[in-house]
Motif scaffolding. Structure first.
Motif, PDB file in Angstrom:
ATOM      1  N   MET A   1       0.840  -1.182   0.000  1.00  0.00           N
ATOM      2  CA  MET A   1       0.000   0.000   0.000  1.00  0.00           C
ATOM      3  C   MET A   1       0.873   1.228   0.000  1.00  0.00           C
ATOM      4  N   ALA A   2       0.626   2.075  -0.950  1.00  0.00           N
ATOM      5  CA  ALA A   2       1.208   3.411  -0.967  1.00  0.00           C
ATOM      6  C   ALA A   2       0.171   4.329  -1.600  1.00  0.00           C
ATOM      7  N   HIS A   3      -0.319   5.257  -0.819  1.00  0.00           N
ATOM      8  CA  HIS A   3      -1.314   6.211  -1.297  1.00  0.00           C
ATOM      9  C   HIS A   3      -0.703   7.606  -1.209  1.00  0.00           C
ATOM     10  N   ALA A   4      -0.795   8.360  -2.282  1.00  0.00           N
ATOM     11  CA  ALA A   4      -0.299   9.733  -2.292  1.00  0.00           C
ATOM     12  C   ALA A   4      -1.453  10.675  -2.606  1.00  0.00           C
ATOM     13  N   THR A   5      -1.544  11.727  -1.826  1.00  0.00           N
ATOM     14  CA  THR A   5      -2.546  12.760  -2.044  1.00  0.00           C
ATOM     15  C   THR A   5      -1.823  14.073  -2.307  1.00  0.00           C
ATOM     16  N   ILE A   6      -2.124  14.674  -3.439  1.00  0.00           N
ATOM     17  CA  ILE A   6      -1.522  15.952  -3.821  1.00  0.00           C
ATOM     18  C   ILE A   6      -2.560  17.033  -3.594  1.00  0.00           C
ATOM     19  N   GLU A   7      -2.220  17.999  -2.777  1.00  0.00           N
ATOM     20  CA  GLU A   7      -3.057  19.194  -2.595  1.00  0.00           C
ATOM     21  C   GLU A   7      -2.328  20.339  -3.282  1.00  0.00           C
ATOM     22  N   TRP A   8      -3.061  21.128  -4.052  1.00  0.00           N
ATOM     23  CA  TRP A   8      -2.443  22.250  -4.749  1.00  0.00           C
ATOM     24  C   TRP A   8      -3.409  23.433  -4.766  1.00  0.00           C
ATOM     25  N   THR A   9      -2.837  24.610  -4.627  1.00  0.00           N
ATOM     26  CA  THR A   9      -3.659  25.816  -4.537  1.00  0.00           C
ATOM     27  C   THR A   9      -4.257  26.165  -5.900  1.00  0.00           C
ATOM     28  N   ALA A  10      -5.472  26.699  -5.838  1.00  0.00           N
ATOM     29  CA  ALA A  10      -6.248  27.000  -7.047  1.00  0.00           C
ATOM     30  C   ALA A  10      -5.519  27.954  -7.986  1.00  0.00           C
ATOM     31  N   ASN A  11      -4.651  28.788  -7.441  1.00  0.00           N
ATOM     32  CA  ASN A  11      -3.950  29.735  -8.314  1.00  0.00           C
ATOM     33  C   ASN A  11      -2.904  29.054  -9.202  1.00  0.00           C
ATOM     34  N   LEU A  12      -2.736  27.736  -9.052  1.00  0.00           N
ATOM     35  CA  LEU A  12      -1.830  26.986  -9.929  1.00  0.00           C
ATOM     36  C   LEU A  12      -2.580  26.299 -11.076  1.00  0.00           C
ATOM     37  N   ALA A  13      -3.891  26.515 -11.162  1.00  0.00           N
ATOM     38  CA  ALA A  13      -4.682  25.888 -12.231  1.00  0.00           C
ATOM     39  C   ALA A  13      -4.114  26.282 -13.589  1.00  0.00           C
ATOM     40  N   GLY A  14      -3.800  25.278 -14.393  1.00  0.00           N
ATOM     41  CA  GLY A  14      -3.264  25.525 -15.725  1.00  0.00           C
ATOM     42  C   GLY A  14      -1.785  25.866 -15.758  1.00  0.00           C
ATOM     43  N   VAL A  15      -1.157  25.916 -14.593  1.00  0.00           N
ATOM     44  CA  VAL A  15       0.254  26.305 -14.517  1.00  0.00           C
ATOM     45  C   VAL A  15       1.176  25.090 -14.492  1.00  0.00           C
ATOM     46  N   PHE A  16       0.679  23.957 -14.003  1.00  0.00           N
ATOM     47  CA  PHE A  16       1.461  22.728 -14.015  1.00  0.00           C
ATOM     48  C   PHE A  16       0.550  21.583 -14.418  1.00  0.00           C
ATOM     49  N   ASP A  17       1.145  20.480 -14.836  1.00  0.00           N
ATOM     50  CA  ASP A  17       0.397  19.333 -15.353  1.00  0.00           C
ATOM     51  C   ASP A  17       0.145  18.343 -14.222  1.00  0.00           C
ATOM     52  N   LEU A  18      -1.027  18.427 -13.605  1.00  0.00           N
ATOM     53  CA  LEU A  18      -1.370  17.567 -12.474  1.00  0.00           C
ATOM     54  C   LEU A  18      -1.362  16.101 -12.879  1.00  0.00           C
ATOM     55  N   ASP A  19      -1.943  15.779 -14.024  1.00  0.00           N
ATOM     56  CA  ASP A  19      -1.994  14.386 -14.463  1.00  0.00           C
ATOM     57  C   ASP A  19      -0.581  13.815 -14.594  1.00  0.00           C
ATOM     58  N   ALA A  20       0.317  14.571 -15.186  1.00  0.00           N
ATOM     59  CA  ALA A  20       1.701  14.101 -15.344  1.00  0.00           C
ATOM     60  C   ALA A  20       2.372  13.931 -13.989  1.00  0.00           C
ATOM     61  N   MET A  71       1.631   4.856   3.851  1.00  0.00           N
ATOM     62  CA  MET A  71       2.033   3.499   3.477  1.00  0.00           C
ATOM     63  C   MET A  71       1.919   2.605   4.687  1.00  0.00           C
ATOM     64  N   GLY A  72       1.729   1.322   4.425  1.00  0.00           N
ATOM     65  CA  GLY A  72       1.676   0.360   5.503  1.00  0.00           C
ATOM     66  C   GLY A  72       3.011   0.297   6.233  1.00  0.00           C
ATOM     67  N   ALA A  73       2.968  -0.067   7.490  1.00  0.00           N
ATOM     68  CA  ALA A  73       4.178  -0.151   8.304  1.00  0.00           C
ATOM     69  C   ALA A  73       5.072  -1.288   7.817  1.00  0.00           C
ATOM     70  N   GLY A  74       6.348  -1.176   8.130  1.00  0.00           N
ATOM     71  CA  GLY A  74       7.273  -2.265   7.870  1.00  0.00           C
ATOM     72  C   GLY A  74       8.378  -1.962   6.883  1.00  0.00           C
ATOM     73  N   ARG A  75       8.320  -0.830   6.191  1.00  0.00           N
ATOM     74  CA  ARG A  75       9.418  -0.489   5.282  1.00  0.00           C
ATOM     75  C   ARG A  75      10.583   0.027   6.114  1.00  0.00           C
ATOM     76  N   SER A  76      11.777  -0.374   5.774  1.00  0.00           N
ATOM     77  CA  SER A  76      12.949   0.015   6.574  1.00  0.00           C
ATOM     78  C   SER A  76      13.217   1.512   6.466  1.00  0.00           C
ATOM     79  N   ALA A  77      13.871   2.037   7.484  1.00  0.00           N
ATOM     80  CA  ALA A  77      14.249   3.452   7.481  1.00  0.00           C
ATOM     81  C   ALA A  77      15.175   3.744   6.309  1.00  0.00           C
ATOM     82  N   ALA A  78      16.071   2.808   5.993  1.00  0.00           N
ATOM     83  CA  ALA A  78      16.998   3.003   4.875  1.00  0.00           C
ATOM     84  C   ALA A  78      16.229   3.097   3.552  1.00  0.00           C
ATOM     85  N   PHE A  79      15.261   2.207   3.348  1.00  0.00           N
ATOM     86  CA  PHE A  79      14.453   2.272   2.130  1.00  0.00           C
ATOM     87  C   PHE A  79      13.714   3.600   2.061  1.00  0.00           C
ATOM     88  N   ARG A  80      13.050   3.980   3.145  1.00  0.00           N
ATOM     89  CA  ARG A  80      12.270   5.226   3.147  1.00  0.00           C
ATOM     90  C   ARG A  80      13.149   6.417   2.806  1.00  0.00           C
TER      91      ARG A  80
END
Length: 127
Positions: A1-20, A71-80
């Motif tokens: 499990m690895a979930h990423a949530t991107i929050e971005w301010t509305a004034n960046l609309a059209g300024v960067f490619d969120l999908d990419a 992410m789920g627990a158990g990944r080593s500190a070195a990996f992280r």
């Protein structure tokens, strides 16, 4: 499990490619984690933030992009350390000159979580 949530301010609309950016993060998790993040457990989502105050609130051009990774627990500190240092560098490189075009704060936070889940995507991927 690895979930990423991107929050971005509305004034960046059209300024960067969120999908990419979402695809970059998912690809890094899938291709560069040596299988630590199972493909079927990867989720990346983006949310535009319409209501915010940044710094002293005096500049309407101030912007932020924040990425929270769970992410789920158990990944080593070195990996992280190695994986998320590299991921953050990839994200910074992806954003390129955006830091020069507007006042921008980029942050990424990673946390290990305990959760309950049921997922049949793994079965489809084994196909």
């Amino acid at each position: 499990m690895a979930h990423a949530t991107i929050e971005w301010t509305a004034n960046l609309a059209g300024v960067f490619d969120l999908d990419a950016l979402m695809r970059l993060i998912a690809n890094q998790m899938r291709l560069h984690s040596d299988g630590v993040f199972p493909t079927g457990g990867i989720r990346v989502r983006g949310y535009r933030v319409d209501d915010y105050v940044i710094a002293d609130g005096a500049c309407d051009e101030d912007a932020f992009i924040n990425i929270d990774v769970k992410m789920g627990a158990g990944r080593s500190a070195a990996f992280r350390k190695v994986f998320f240092d590299a991921l953050f560098d990839e994200i910074r490189n992806f954003l390129g000159d955006l830091f020069d075009r507007c006042p921008l704060a980029l942050s990424m936070y990673v946390e290990e979580v305990e959760g309950w889940k049921h997922n049949s995507i793994h079965k489809r991927l084994k196909g």
